[in-house]
Design a protein around this motif. Structure first.
Motif, PDB file in Angstrom:
ATOM      1  N   ARG A   1      -2.624  11.515   3.414  1.00  0.00           N
ATOM      2  CA  ARG A   1      -3.755  11.158   2.555  1.00  0.00           C
ATOM      3  C   ARG A   1      -3.989   9.662   2.508  1.00  0.00           C
ATOM      4  O   ARG A   1      -5.073   9.214   2.183  1.00  0.00           O
ATOM      5  N   ILE A   2      -2.957   8.879   2.788  1.00  0.00           N
ATOM      6  CA  ILE A   2      -3.103   7.431   2.649  1.00  0.00           C
ATOM      7  C   ILE A   2      -2.951   6.735   4.004  1.00  0.00           C
ATOM      8  O   ILE A   2      -3.897   6.119   4.501  1.00  0.00           O
TER       9      ILE A   2
ATOM     10  N   ILE B   1       0.848  -1.189   0.000  1.00  0.00           N
ATOM     11  CA  ILE B   1       0.000   0.000   0.000  1.00  0.00           C
ATOM     12  C   ILE B   1       0.888   1.246   0.000  1.00  0.00           C
ATOM     13  O   ILE B   1       0.678   2.193  -0.758  1.00  0.00           O
TER      14      ILE B   1
ATOM     15  N   GLU C   1       4.063   1.461  -0.964  1.00  0.00           N
ATOM     16  CA  GLU C   1       4.737   1.561  -2.260  1.00  0.00           C
ATOM     17  C   GLU C   1       3.765   2.019  -3.337  1.00  0.00           C
ATOM     18  O   GLU C   1       4.128   2.791  -4.225  1.00  0.00           O
ATOM     19  N   GLY C   2       2.519   1.526  -3.236  1.00  0.00           N
ATOM     20  CA  GLY C   2       1.495   1.928  -4.197  1.00  0.00           C
ATOM     21  C   GLY C   2       1.314   3.436  -4.177  1.00  0.00           C
ATOM     22  O   GLY C   2       1.206   4.073  -5.226  1.00  0.00           O
ATOM     23  N   ALA C   3       1.301   4.001  -2.983  1.00  0.00           N
ATOM     24  CA  ALA C   3       1.135   5.449  -2.862  1.00  0.00           C
ATOM     25  C   ALA C   3       2.324   6.179  -3.484  1.00  0.00           C
ATOM     26  O   ALA C   3       2.154   7.132  -4.253  1.00  0.00           O
ATOM     27  N   TYR C   4       3.525   5.704  -3.186  1.00  0.00           N
ATOM     28  CA  TYR C   4       4.704   6.357  -3.777  1.00  0.00           C
ATOM     29  C   TYR C   4       4.729   6.183  -5.288  1.00  0.00           C
ATOM     30  O   TYR C   4       5.168   7.066  -6.019  1.00  0.00           O
ATOM     31  N   SER C   5       4.241   5.036  -5.768  1.00  0.00           N
ATOM     32  CA  SER C   5       4.294   4.788  -7.213  1.00  0.00           C
ATOM     33  C   SER C   5       3.397   5.758  -7.978  1.00  0.00           C
ATOM     34  O   SER C   5       3.512   5.878  -9.194  1.00  0.00           O
ATOM     35  N   LEU C   6       2.481   6.429  -7.261  1.00  0.00           N
ATOM     36  CA  LEU C   6       1.641   7.421  -7.940  1.00  0.00           C
ATOM     37  C   LEU C   6       2.285   8.804  -7.908  1.00  0.00           C
ATOM     38  O   LEU C   6       1.649   9.802  -8.232  1.00  0.00           O
ATOM     39  N   GLY C   7       3.526   8.854  -7.470  1.00  0.00           N
ATOM     40  CA  GLY C   7       4.218  10.136  -7.449  1.00  0.00           C
ATOM     41  C   GLY C   7       3.861  10.992  -6.241  1.00  0.00           C
ATOM     42  O   GLY C   7       4.160  12.185  -6.225  1.00  0.00           O
ATOM     43  N   LEU C   8       3.231  10.382  -5.228  1.00  0.00           N
ATOM     44  CA  LEU C   8       2.897  11.173  -4.050  1.00  0.00           C
ATOM     45  C   LEU C   8       4.162  11.471  -3.241  1.00  0.00           C
ATOM     46  O   LEU C   8       5.096  10.679  -3.213  1.00  0.00           O
ATOM     47  N   LYS C   9       4.145  12.630  -2.571  1.00  0.00           N
ATOM     48  CA  LYS C   9       5.277  13.020  -1.726  1.00  0.00           C
ATOM     49  C   LYS C   9       5.099  12.408  -0.337  1.00  0.00           C
ATOM     50  O   LYS C   9       3.985  12.042   0.042  1.00  0.00           O
TER      51      LYS C   9
ATOM     52  N   GLN D   1       2.140  13.591   1.545  1.00  0.00           N
ATOM     53  CA  GLN D   1       0.853  13.134   1.008  1.00  0.00           C
ATOM     54  C   GLN D   1       0.613  11.661   1.334  1.00  0.00           C
ATOM     55  O   GLN D   1      -0.505  11.268   1.661  1.00  0.00           O
TER      56      GLN D   1
END
Ligand SMILES: Nc1ncnc2c1ncn2[C@@H]1O[C@H](COP(=O)(O)OP(=O)(O)OP(=O)(O)O)[C@@H](O)[C@H]1O
Ligand SMILES: [Mg+2]
Lengths: 266, 283
Positions: free
Chosen positions: B186-187, B169, B171-179, B182
């Protein structure tokens, strides 16, 4: 940057990549050129470094503690050659989409929110266009018909195959140019596997696709090129038919005929 | 035969469960018999009045309820952000030196006699001789001590909740380019929300019954709350003082107050369970 490299019909050029975690060397000097707007399948035994190679390209490996890596990875994004380590990781990861082995939608968000969260937080799409954008991407991922009446439901209510297509839609919503997929059909039934394979073939019209797969058959079905990795090294790279019919290395032949399935021997 | 066996084992485990519950039930019964009846007899007086001088029947624990409410609210105001932020830090910077030190300190302090926290807080902050503020015994110092006491246990549970979120989860967030920011706000935190609430409830349950740190930093009061720099009454201290007194009326009030405190802590525990259950269903 990237002087002396020929990017003719190439999207990614990796030069002598090394990677180790702690004091274990995992990728042991790897150079590969990935063709533009084609599907390249990465195959190889478990532990050969397929996932870490993929994660090196969008720098997800930066999240792993005690990881050291050197070598260069050039990508063409927005029409320019760029070395990934010189880029803002946030920009890089947006432009180089990633789909994980196990579907990982965000459990606290609805189906709709899952698709738009990346585009929204990166301010890629105007707020009022987000829903329309989500619809477009769900259609592109072949999920729209199944979820159009339940967009507000939490994403975890979807089946595994639907979740994986949701993750593909979520990634497409970021307007990537390169798409990395790590065994995206693991654990899915035949129907969902087929849908995702068809989807990958569609995607190569507009994107450069690199897919790790554990199945030589799957590579044969979808890939234009195959890269065979073994123990942290690239053993062979060629068009699919060559690799399958007349590989130049004995190891490749052993692997595709199913005689080296049991991981890396040391 | 199989059914007989099954019956045997299920009655055995039921028996063990009962054995486990005996002390709890015993205390509940004891408190009800010795004090609970008084609540039913004079409910209004019990909840809204203060204690009477020894020998005069009647009176209530209103002042202690009010004082506990003030003390716990302020303790939460101090301890909740500290505990939550510490937990978030040790979870998300798992391998940093600071995280390791803070984890170690937490684990040691959790086992610390809480009275020491009260004494140190009193000596460094409130004491008229050595304290920075030299207020003398004060409610604020008690709240501060209670706040500190809840930090380690809260931090560790917040940390455990965040760590339990799968790496995919994250890594998934980082893979969307989130900082980083965020990904966290946000996650991860929204996913861990009920776990964080549970952590705070557990922290609150830990300090709700503390009397020693309150006595040493705030002293004893038998009156309504007046000021943060004055002593405040509280239920655990009232139980301690009234319970040890030789007066019948006071002892009855102490038992009744014990019953209330017990139900409060049980209620907090129950609430924590309910919130956690919701997480399990969802993730
Ligand atoms: N986060 C990590 N920490 C430590 N070692 C790791 C980590 N990730 C991978 N490795 C090790 O690196 C090696 C290569 O891992 P990688 O995940 O790239 O293999 P793979 O080819 O994708 O295998 P599989 O087919 O099983 O997915 C393995 O030996 C693995 O144990
Ligand atoms: Mg892998």
């Amino acid at each position: 940057m990237g002087k002396g490299l020929s990017f003719d019909k190439k999207a990614i050029i990796i030069k002598d990549l090394h990677l180790s975690i702690g004091n274990k060397e995992i990728i042991k000097g790897m150079s590969i050129e990935f063709p533009l707007k084609a599907i390249t399948a990465i195959i190889g035994p478990s532990g050969s470094g397929k996932t870490l190679l993929l994660k090196s390209i969008n720098r997800l490996v930066d999240l792993i503690p005690n990881l050291k890596s050197f070598g260069e990875i050039f990508v063409i994004l927005d029409g320019e050659v760029k070395e990934v380590h010189s880029l803002d990781p946030s920009y890089l990861r947006r432009k180089v989409g990633y789909v994980f082995q196990n579907p990982n939608p965000f459990p606290h968000l609805s189906i709709l929110e899952n698709v738009i969260i990346g585009a929204k937080l990166n301010s890629l799409v105007k707020k009022k266009d987000l829903v329309k954008w989500a619809k477009e991407k769900l259609e592109e991922a072949g999920l729209w018909e199944e979820v159009k009446d339940r967009l507000k439901e939490p994403a975890w209510k979807l089946s595994g195959g639907q979740q994986q297509r949701l993750c593909i839609a979520r990634m497409l919503a970021l307007k990537p140019e390169i798409i990395l997929l790590d065994e995206p059909t693991t654990g899915l039934d035949i129907y969902n596997t087929k849908r995702i394979e068809e989807l990958m073939v569609q995607l190569k019209e507009n994107y450069t696709v690199i897919a790790v797969t554990h199945s030589v058959d799957q590579a044969a079905r979808i890939a234009d090129y195959i890269a065979f990795l073994y123990d942290g090294r690239l053993i062979e790279f060629d068009v699919t038919s060559r690799i399958l019919k007349s590989p130049s290395k004995e190891l490749t032949e052993k692997f595709i005929t199913g005689r080296v399935l049991d991981g890396v021997r040391r | 035969m199989r059914r007989v066996k099954a019956l045997f084992y299920s009655s055995l485990s039921l028996l063990c469960l009962l054995l486990l519950f005996i002390p709890l039930i015993w205390i509940l019964v004891e408190a009800t018999v010795r004090g609970g009846y008084y609540i039913l007899e004079r409910p209004l007086e019990f909840f809204t009045d203060i204690g009477r001088p020894p020998g005069i029947p009647g009176g209530g624990i209103g002042h202690a309820l009010q004082g506990s409410l003030y003390l716990l609210a302020m303790a939460l105001l101090i301890g909740a952000p500290l505990g939550t932020l510490t937990g978030i830090y040790t979870a998300e910077r798992r391998n940093s030196i600071i995280a390791k030190i803070s984890r170690f300190v937490s684990d040691v302090i959790v086992e610390f006699p809480t009275i020491i926290v009260g004494i140190v807080a009193y000596l460094t902050l409130a004491s008229r001789i050595t304290g920075i503020f030299n207020t003398g015994p004060a409610a604020l110092i008690a709240s501060f001590s209670l706040g500190l006491i809840m930090v380690p246990i809260t931090a560790r549970s917040v940390e455990a909740t965040l760590i339990s979120i799968s790496n995919e989860i994250r890594e998934g967030a980082y893979s969307l380019g989130l900082k980083d920011r965020q990904v966290l706000f946000r996650i991860l935190i929204p996913i861990a929300k009920s776990g964080i609430v549970t952590a705070l409830l557990i922290g609150l349950a830990k300090i709700a019954g503390e009397s020693a740190p309150i006595i040493v930093s705030n002293g004893i009061s038998n009156f309504w709350f007046s000021n943060w720099t004055e002593p405040a009454a509280s239920i655990p201290v009232l139980i301690y003082v009234y319970g040890l007194s030789p007066f019948n009326e006071w002892q009855t009030l102490a038992w009744a107050a014990s019953l209330i405190l017990l139900l409060l802590v049980l209620g907090l525990g129950f609430l924590a369970r309910m919130v956690t259950k919701e997480v399990w269903v969802r993730v």
